[in-house]
Design a protein around this motif. Structure first.
Motif, mmCIF file in Angstrom:
data_model
loop_
_atom_site.group_PDB
_atom_site.id
_atom_site.type_symbol
_atom_site.label_atom_id
_atom_site.label_comp_id
_atom_site.label_asym_id
_atom_site.label_seq_id
_atom_site.Cartn_x
_atom_site.Cartn_y
_atom_site.Cartn_z
ATOM 1 N N ALA A 10 0.975 -1.177 0.046
ATOM 2 C CA ALA A 10 0.025 -0.096 0.075
ATOM 3 C C ALA A 10 0.875 1.161 0.078
ATOM 4 O O ALA A 10 1.919 1.190 0.501
ATOM 5 C CB ALA A 10 -1.030 -0.006 1.091
ATOM 6 N N LEU A 124 -9.620 2.966 -5.562
ATOM 7 C CA LEU A 124 -8.569 2.056 -4.899
ATOM 8 C C LEU A 124 -7.369 2.781 -4.493
ATOM 9 O O LEU A 124 -7.224 2.406 -3.185
ATOM 10 C CB LEU A 124 -7.972 0.840 -5.981
ATOM 11 C CG LEU A 124 -9.214 0.071 -6.717
ATOM 12 C CD1 LEU A 124 -8.309 -0.980 -7.457
ATOM 13 C CD2 LEU A 124 -9.644 -0.762 -5.362
ATOM 14 N N LYS A 128 -6.504 3.424 -0.439
ATOM 15 C CA LYS A 128 -5.283 2.498 -0.149
ATOM 16 C C LYS A 128 -5.766 0.925 -0.193
ATOM 17 O O LYS A 128 -5.133 0.375 0.602
ATOM 18 C CB LYS A 128 -4.721 2.882 1.288
ATOM 19 C CG LYS A 128 -4.153 4.181 1.092
ATOM 20 C CD LYS A 128 -3.468 4.308 2.642
ATOM 21 C CE LYS A 128 -2.053 3.421 2.495
ATOM 22 N NZ LYS A 128 -1.163 3.601 3.677
ATOM 23 N N GLN A 129 -6.502 0.664 -1.274
ATOM 24 C CA GLN A 129 -6.671 -0.720 -1.626
ATOM 25 C C GLN A 129 -5.980 -1.019 -3.042
ATOM 26 O O GLN A 129 -6.856 -1.381 -3.821
ATOM 27 C CB GLN A 129 -8.130 -0.838 -1.552
ATOM 28 C CG GLN A 129 -8.910 -0.484 -0.101
ATOM 29 C CD GLN A 129 -8.772 -1.304 0.806
ATOM 30 O OE1 GLN A 129 -8.798 -2.500 0.625
ATOM 31 N NE2 GLN A 129 -8.139 -0.677 1.957
ATOM 32 N N VAL A 134 -11.126 -6.557 -4.348
ATOM 33 C CA VAL A 134 -11.848 -5.826 -3.140
ATOM 34 C C VAL A 134 -13.394 -5.206 -3.570
ATOM 35 O O VAL A 134 -13.397 -4.907 -4.684
ATOM 36 C CB VAL A 134 -10.794 -4.712 -2.824
ATOM 37 C CG1 VAL A 134 -10.853 -3.549 -3.897
ATOM 38 C CG2 VAL A 134 -11.180 -3.858 -1.487
ATOM 39 N N ILE A 147 -15.377 -1.216 3.282
ATOM 40 C CA ILE A 147 -14.705 -1.742 2.003
ATOM 41 C C ILE A 147 -14.044 -3.112 2.384
ATOM 42 O O ILE A 147 -13.555 -3.107 3.594
ATOM 43 C CB ILE A 147 -13.756 -0.696 1.796
ATOM 44 C CG1 ILE A 147 -14.137 0.715 1.425
ATOM 45 C CG2 ILE A 147 -12.519 -1.312 0.984
ATOM 46 C CD1 ILE A 147 -13.202 1.968 1.617
ATOM 47 N N HIS A 149 -13.046 -7.627 1.410
ATOM 48 C CA HIS A 149 -12.859 -8.633 0.575
ATOM 49 C C HIS A 149 -14.276 -9.160 0.118
ATOM 50 O O HIS A 149 -15.027 -9.089 1.286
ATOM 51 C CB HIS A 149 -12.108 -9.866 1.215
ATOM 52 C CG HIS A 149 -11.755 -10.758 0.062
ATOM 53 N ND1 HIS A 149 -12.480 -12.011 -0.243
ATOM 54 C CD2 HIS A 149 -10.616 -11.171 -0.636
ATOM 55 C CE1 HIS A 149 -11.724 -12.556 -1.066
ATOM 56 N NE2 HIS A 149 -10.565 -12.156 -1.196
#
Length: 395
Positions: A10, A124, A128-129, A134, A147, A149
């Motif tokens: 990240a 994203l 910070k994904q 996700v 947010i 999985h």
């Protein structure tokens, strides 16, 4: 995507897009399947999921997402966004090949003139994904409610739909986790070489000093726990308590950060402990690691420990390092793998072959610069260092 760590890290700093924030607008490129929602609804929840054709976990979760879409499409809009594609033209035939396993609406990210994706950047990266798959849940007020999985999606989606989801409480947990992940990310980015190379270089005392001087920079429960594990292991070596060091290096890491990034270091530490105890089983450990399921990071760590000039291991084994280097090159003939193979060939006395392998690695660096610009300078320096060493015929 690269085979090694070589796991997605990240970006440093807090998320710009968090829970309870207004969701950015939806802007897509081509619609590949179904009728994708174009704007948020005050009467329906919206699920925005991100995936890529090369992402195996994304593919594995698609049948489950299809089930959720069929089950909740009366109260929630679903849209699946293809991002980070090397070749966007692969998306349409891929989606067609998935059939009913990918039943929900699918789109491609909207790219600008430089090939940057709007959804990737504003959703994203902002949150910070960077690891996919996700999913985002947007509530009826167009706020980010969750947010995570996609495998964890349904339980939250039910509550967002019926209005019982406590987004503010989740925001605290989400941001605390983001802070810890940021600390972990910075530790790996800034100190991976220092920590991972410690058993190879026998820099136990120096690394212990580094940990004490720098641990306050990495404030997070996971990161601090990892630093404590490193301190215990390196202290055992520094105090010549090799039986303790062996037990610590053999234990399966409970800390997620250690398990994900530093298992190769533990393998080398185990070998060092066994050699320090004059136990021949170190060869069994090394061979098992090389012959086991292919782990590029472990293979590189072993090759480095048995070949690099800075290695302080009591015993080296050119045959094991050559086997590790050949297995790496068999995975992909990329510069970082070829570098290890070249060192192994040189250690085995194959000087001309090693130079040819190094030449091949250098010839691929323009491509490497495009693929991994952040690591280019460091890798180029290591290739030049190896070339100088080989040309001088050092041993």
């Amino acid at each position: 995507m690269m085979l090694t760590m070589i796991a997605a890290m990240a970006l440093a700093g807090p998320p710009q897009l968090s829970i309870c924030d207004k969701a950015p607008p939806l802007r897509f490129g081509a619609a590949i399947k179904g009728s994708p929602v174009q704007a948020f609804s005050k009467s329906r929840v919206t699920v925005v999921e991100f995936w890529a054709t090369w992402c195996k976990p994304c593919i594995q979760i698609m049948p489950h997402l299809s089930e959720l879409w069929a089950k909740y499409k009366g109260s929630a809009d679903f849209v699946s966004v293809s991002v980070m594609e090397d070749d966007p033209s692969k998306v349409k035939p891929f989606v067609k090949s998935m059939g009913d396993k990918m039943a929900y609406p699918v789109v491609i990210d909207k790219l600008d003139g430089e090939g940057k994706g709007y959804m990737y950047t504003n959703w994203l990266l902002a949150a910070k994904q960077e690891a996919i798959p996700v999913a985002f849940i947007v509530d009826k007020e167009a706020n980010i409610a969750w947010i995570g999985h996609p495998s964890q999606l349904e339980a939250v989606l039910l509550k967002v739909i019926d209005g019982s989801w406590d987004a503010r409480a989740y925001k605290l947990r989400f941001e605390a986790q983001a802070k810890d992940e940021d600390a972990s990310s910075r530790l790996v980015d800034e100190a991976y070489g220092t920590i991972s190379g410690t058993p190879r270089t026998h820099s136990y005392v120096a690394t212990l000093t580094w940990i004490e001087d720098n641990r306050s920079k990495y404030d997070g429960p996971e990161t601090q726990a990892a630093l404590n594990e490193f301190k215990s292991l390196f202290s055992a070596f520094a105090e010549e308590e090799y039986e303790t060091a062996l037990k610590l290096s053999e234990a399966e890491p409970k800390n997620g950060l250690v398990w994900t990034y530093f298992r190769p270091m533990l393998v080398v530490a185990r070998i060092d402990a066994l050699q320090s105890l004059n136990r021949s089983e170190w060869r069994d450990v090394a061979n098992a690691a090389v012959d086991g399921p292919p782990d590029p990071n472990i293979l590189m760590a072993l090759a480095d420990s048995f070949t690099l000039p800075d290695s302080k291991l009591a015993q080296k084994d050119a045959a094991i390092s050559l086997k590790a280097g050949e297995r790496l090159a068999g995975l992909a003939r990329v510069p970082m793998f070829l570098l290890r193979l070249a060192w192994a060939q040189y250690a085995d006395g194959q000087t001309d072959v090693a130079k040819a392998t190094l030449t091949e690695a250098l010839s691929k660096m323009d491509e490497e610069k495009k693929r991994n610009p952040r690591s280019y300078d460091g890798l180029m320096a290591r290739l030049k260092e190896a070339k100088s060493f080989f040309d001088q015929g050092k041993r």
